[in-house]
Design a protein around this motif. Structure first.
Motif, PDB file in Angstrom:
ATOM      1  N   SER A 377       0.812  -1.214   0.000  1.00 41.36           N
ATOM      2  CA  SER A 377       0.000   0.000   0.000  1.00 41.36           C
ATOM      3  C   SER A 377       0.845   1.264   0.000  1.00 41.36           C
ATOM      4  CB  SER A 377      -0.923   0.014   1.227  1.00 41.36           C
ATOM      5  OG  SER A 377      -1.829  -1.067   1.180  1.00 41.36           O
ATOM      6  N   LEU A 378       2.142   1.127   0.160  1.00 44.12           N
ATOM      7  CA  LEU A 378       3.026   2.289   0.196  1.00 44.12           C
ATOM      8  C   LEU A 378       3.460   2.666  -1.213  1.00 44.12           C
ATOM      9  CD1 LEU A 378       5.238   1.288   3.261  1.00 44.12           C
ATOM     10  CD2 LEU A 378       3.418   2.999   3.212  1.00 44.12           C
ATOM     11  N   ARG A 379       3.227   3.908  -1.595  1.00 45.59           N
ATOM     12  CA  ARG A 379       3.643   4.412  -2.901  1.00 45.59           C
ATOM     13  C   ARG A 379       4.905   5.253  -2.722  1.00 45.59           C
ATOM     14  NH1 ARG A 379       1.955   1.652  -6.647  1.00 45.59           N
ATOM     15  NH2 ARG A 379       2.424   3.386  -8.049  1.00 45.59           N
ATOM     16  N   VAL A 380       5.871   5.064  -3.610  1.00 49.08           N
ATOM     17  CA  VAL A 380       7.158   5.749  -3.493  1.00 49.08           C
ATOM     18  C   VAL A 380       7.349   6.684  -4.689  1.00 49.08           C
ATOM     19  CG1 VAL A 380       9.648   5.471  -3.281  1.00 49.08           C
ATOM     20  CG2 VAL A 380       8.117   3.781  -2.251  1.00 49.08           C
ATOM     21  N   PHE A 381       7.675   7.942  -4.393  1.00 46.97           N
ATOM     22  CA  PHE A 381       7.886   8.959  -5.423  1.00 46.97           C
ATOM     23  C   PHE A 381       9.244   9.611  -5.213  1.00 46.97           C
ATOM     24  CE2 PHE A 381       3.384   8.886  -4.219  1.00 46.97           C
ATOM     25  CZ  PHE A 381       2.812   8.472  -5.412  1.00 46.97           C
ATOM     26  N   ALA A 382       9.923   9.947  -6.328  1.00 47.22           N
ATOM     27  CA  ALA A 382      11.202  10.663  -6.241  1.00 47.22           C
ATOM     28  C   ALA A 382      10.946  12.039  -5.641  1.00 47.22           C
ATOM     29  CB  ALA A 382      11.834  10.785  -7.618  1.00 47.22           C
ATOM     30  N   ARG A 383      11.860  12.476  -4.782  1.00 46.85           N
ATOM     31  CA  ARG A 383      11.682  13.772  -4.123  1.00 46.85           C
ATOM     32  C   ARG A 383      12.635  14.814  -4.654  1.00 46.85           C
ATOM     33  NH1 ARG A 383      13.378  15.593   1.280  1.00 46.85           N
ATOM     34  NH2 ARG A 383      14.175  13.514   1.677  1.00 46.85           N
ATOM     35  N   SER A 384      13.909  14.477  -4.901  1.00 49.81           N
ATOM     36  CA  SER A 384      14.878  15.466  -5.398  1.00 49.81           C
ATOM     37  C   SER A 384      16.065  14.736  -5.994  1.00 49.81           C
ATOM     38  CB  SER A 384      15.305  16.403  -4.261  1.00 49.81           C
ATOM     39  OG  SER A 384      15.879  15.672  -3.197  1.00 49.81           O
ATOM     40  N   SER A 385      17.267  15.255  -5.771  1.00 49.14           N
ATOM     41  CA  SER A 385      18.493  14.680  -6.324  1.00 49.14           C
ATOM     42  C   SER A 385      19.091  13.667  -5.373  1.00 49.14           C
ATOM     43  CB  SER A 385      19.498  15.809  -6.564  1.00 49.14           C
ATOM     44  OG  SER A 385      19.686  16.520  -5.365  1.00 49.14           O
ATOM     45  N   PRO A 386      20.201  12.986  -5.759  1.00 45.62           N
ATOM     46  CA  PRO A 386      20.792  11.990  -4.873  1.00 45.62           C
ATOM     47  C   PRO A 386      21.192  12.604  -3.532  1.00 45.62           C
ATOM     48  CG  PRO A 386      21.748  11.834  -7.068  1.00 45.62           C
ATOM     49  CD  PRO A 386      20.908  13.059  -7.040  1.00 45.62           C
ATOM     50  N   ILE A 387      21.031  11.807  -2.474  1.00 46.18           N
ATOM     51  CA  ILE A 387      21.459  12.224  -1.152  1.00 46.18           C
ATOM     52  C   ILE A 387      22.985  12.205  -1.097  1.00 46.18           C
ATOM     53  CG2 ILE A 387      21.329  11.650   1.311  1.00 46.18           C
ATOM     54  CD1 ILE A 387      18.693  12.463   0.221  1.00 46.18           C
ATOM     55  N   ALA A 388      23.560  13.189  -0.483  1.00 47.25           N
ATOM     56  CA  ALA A 388      25.015  13.220  -0.320  1.00 47.25           C
ATOM     57  C   ALA A 388      25.451  12.003   0.484  1.00 47.25           C
ATOM     58  CB  ALA A 388      25.429  14.508   0.404  1.00 47.25           C
ATOM     59  N   GLU A 389      26.640  11.479   0.150  1.00 47.62           N
ATOM     60  CA  GLU A 389      27.076  10.252   0.800  1.00 47.62           C
ATOM     61  C   GLU A 389      27.175  10.398   2.310  1.00 47.62           C
ATOM     62  OE1 GLU A 389      30.563   8.554  -0.764  1.00 47.62           O
ATOM     63  OE2 GLU A 389      29.800   8.347  -2.794  1.00 47.62           O
ATOM     64  N   GLU A 390      27.643  11.569   2.746  1.00 54.21           N
ATOM     65  CA  GLU A 390      27.780  11.742   4.184  1.00 54.21           C
ATOM     66  C   GLU A 390      26.419  11.777   4.851  1.00 54.21           C
ATOM     67  OE1 GLU A 390      28.327  15.824   2.207  1.00 54.21           O
ATOM     68  OE2 GLU A 390      28.928  13.740   1.882  1.00 54.21           O
ATOM     69  N   GLU A 391      25.352  12.310   4.137  1.00 55.24           N
ATOM     70  CA  GLU A 391      24.016  12.336   4.736  1.00 55.24           C
ATOM     71  C   GLU A 391      23.441  10.920   4.745  1.00 55.24           C
ATOM     72  OE1 GLU A 391      21.198  14.768   2.708  1.00 55.24           O
ATOM     73  OE2 GLU A 391      19.551  14.095   3.990  1.00 55.24           O
ATOM     74  N   ALA A 392      23.688  10.198   3.648  1.00 56.24           N
ATOM     75  CA  ALA A 392      23.167   8.828   3.562  1.00 56.24           C
ATOM     76  C   ALA A 392      23.780   7.938   4.645  1.00 56.24           C
ATOM     77  CB  ALA A 392      23.461   8.236   2.183  1.00 56.24           C
ATOM     78  N   ALA A 393      24.993   8.252   5.059  1.00 49.67           N
ATOM     79  CA  ALA A 393      25.659   7.433   6.062  1.00 49.67           C
ATOM     80  C   ALA A 393      25.276   7.839   7.476  1.00 49.67           C
ATOM     81  CB  ALA A 393      27.176   7.549   5.908  1.00 49.67           C
ATOM     82  N   SER A 394      24.595   8.969   7.613  1.00 53.35           N
ATOM     83  CA  SER A 394      24.273   9.451   8.949  1.00 53.35           C
ATOM     84  C   SER A 394      23.151   8.645   9.595  1.00 53.35           C
ATOM     85  CB  SER A 394      23.850  10.916   8.881  1.00 53.35           C
ATOM     86  OG  SER A 394      22.680  11.040   8.118  1.00 53.35           O
TER      87      SER A 394
END
Length: 394
Positions: A377-394
């Protein structure tokens, strides 16, 4: 007189063999074709390369917010507003540059546009008189049409003597008088009160089903579109966001705009942490609809309030968590609750609960509740550009 049979060019082509009482079916052949339609007003682009096909006998709604281009598109199809680019075909004829009189349509406006100095009979007969039909034929046709729209005894009255709903019925009868191949409705119900609007939309849909006339209706009312249309064309900023059946539009919206505009949807901002998984704050949600957004990209996860599971939820179920009920809004047949995950404030959403569930579960503000969000039931939509690696690792 054979000319008095209430039949359109579409209904003859789409009626099931044997004249089934179920009404005419929708043909697989396109009756209206729009290609590359563009309309500009100075520097403003009202329609941007619109492509669309409407099948014979189909009821299509143009749906969108004010200023999205839906009325401009309807008027371009009618020839009331000329496009700057593009092609329009009606019934296999190129009418891109044809005047309105040569496009074989009837139209009903939001404001009814009845002639105040003419009786109901004369308003309905207007198009037939212009076509110089015999007087007896016109009288019989008007009588048949007024009976069809439920106004058999109102012919001698003037528009000012009728209610808004009755005036709209007269406008509909006038639009159908010449048996057009295409019926255009420009927000025909928006000026009516809620009860009359509900009744008249049922009547219009039943009449369209009976006649099989190809119909396009402009509306900004999502409930109207979902209830009446075979297909919905959702528009935004002069482009088509999605075309689909009401169920397609509601259940599988193609964009966050469609999901938000049609129905109610909760959105959770996060990022795709792995295939089929979106992280929202500190929690990971399993999703079945994760193919549209690549790993490492920001995403918006959407969920309809009625899809939140409460009954029979176990702590080890997928996407199960304990939520706090922050608010409950009574909406008559159901209640809408605002839930926030106990351990993650970013995981906040709406949930719809029936009166029975409210009683059985004991839903009340401040109470913890174990809920689950079904991955399908969860729909997934793109929000913006790629997450920075340091943010993705946080």
């Amino acid at each position: 007189m054979s000319s008095l049979r209430f039949e359109t060019a579409d209904s003859a082509a789409t009626r099931p063999a044997g004249g089934s009482a179920a009404g005419p079916s929708v043909s697989s052949h396109a009756y209206l074709v729009v290609r590359g339609l563009t309309r500009r007003f100075g520097a403003f682009t009202a329609l941007d390369r619109i492509d669309l096909e409407v099948r014979r006998g189909e009821f299509v709604c143009f749906l969108g917010p004010s200023g999205c281009g839906k009325t401009t598109l309807l008027r371009a199809i009618a020839g009331l507003d000329r496009q700057d680019e593009g092609r329009i075909e009606i019934g296999g004829r190129d009418v891109s540059h044809a005047p309105p009189a040569d496009r074989d349509f009837g139209i009903v406006f939001q404001s009814y546009a009845l002639f105040p100095n003419l009786t109901v009979n004369d308003n309905v007969a207007y198009g037939l008189v212009n076509r110089r039909r015999p007087r007896a034929e016109i009288a019989a046709r008007v009588k048949e049409l007024l009976a069809l729209v439920g106004l058999p005894d109102q012919g001698a009255k003037f528009p000012v003597q009728l209610s808004g709903g009755q005036q709209q019925r007269v406008a509909l009868a006038r639009a159908l008088a010449t048996s057009p191949g295409l019926l255009l409705l420009d927000e025909p119900l928006s000026a009516l009160d809620a009860r009359v609007r509900l009744h008249l939309r049922e009547e219009i849909r039943a009449l369209q089903n009976r006649l099989g006339v190809t119909t396009i209706m402009v509306t900004h009312d999502q409930e109207e579109a979902l209830a009446m249309a075979d297909r919905i064309v959702v528009m935004n900023h002069g482009v088509i966001e999605q075309v689909g059946t009401p169920e397609d539009i509601y259940r599988t919206p193609a964009s966050a705009f469609v999901a938000d505009f049609v129905g109610t949807m909760s959105f959770l901002d996060g990022k795709v942490s792995a295939p089929g998984e979106v992280r929202v704050g500190t929690r990971s949600l399993r999703v079945a609809d994760g193919r549209a957004v690549a790993t490492g990209y920001a995403a918006r996860v959407g969920l309809r309030p009625e899809d939140v599971r409460v009954r029979g939820v176990r702590p080890d179920d997928e996407n199960a968590f304990e939520a706090i009920i922050e608010d409950v809004e009574f909406l008559g047949a159901f209640c809408r609750a605002r839930l926030v995950a106990r351990d993650e404030p970013a995981l906040a959403l709406l949930a719809d609960f029936s009166a029975n569930l409210m009683r059985d579960v004991g839903v009340e503000v401040g109470k913890p509740l174990l809920v689950a969000l079904p991955p399908e039931s969860l729909r997934v939509f793109a929000r913006s550009s790629p997450i920075a690696e340091e943010e993705a690792a946080s």
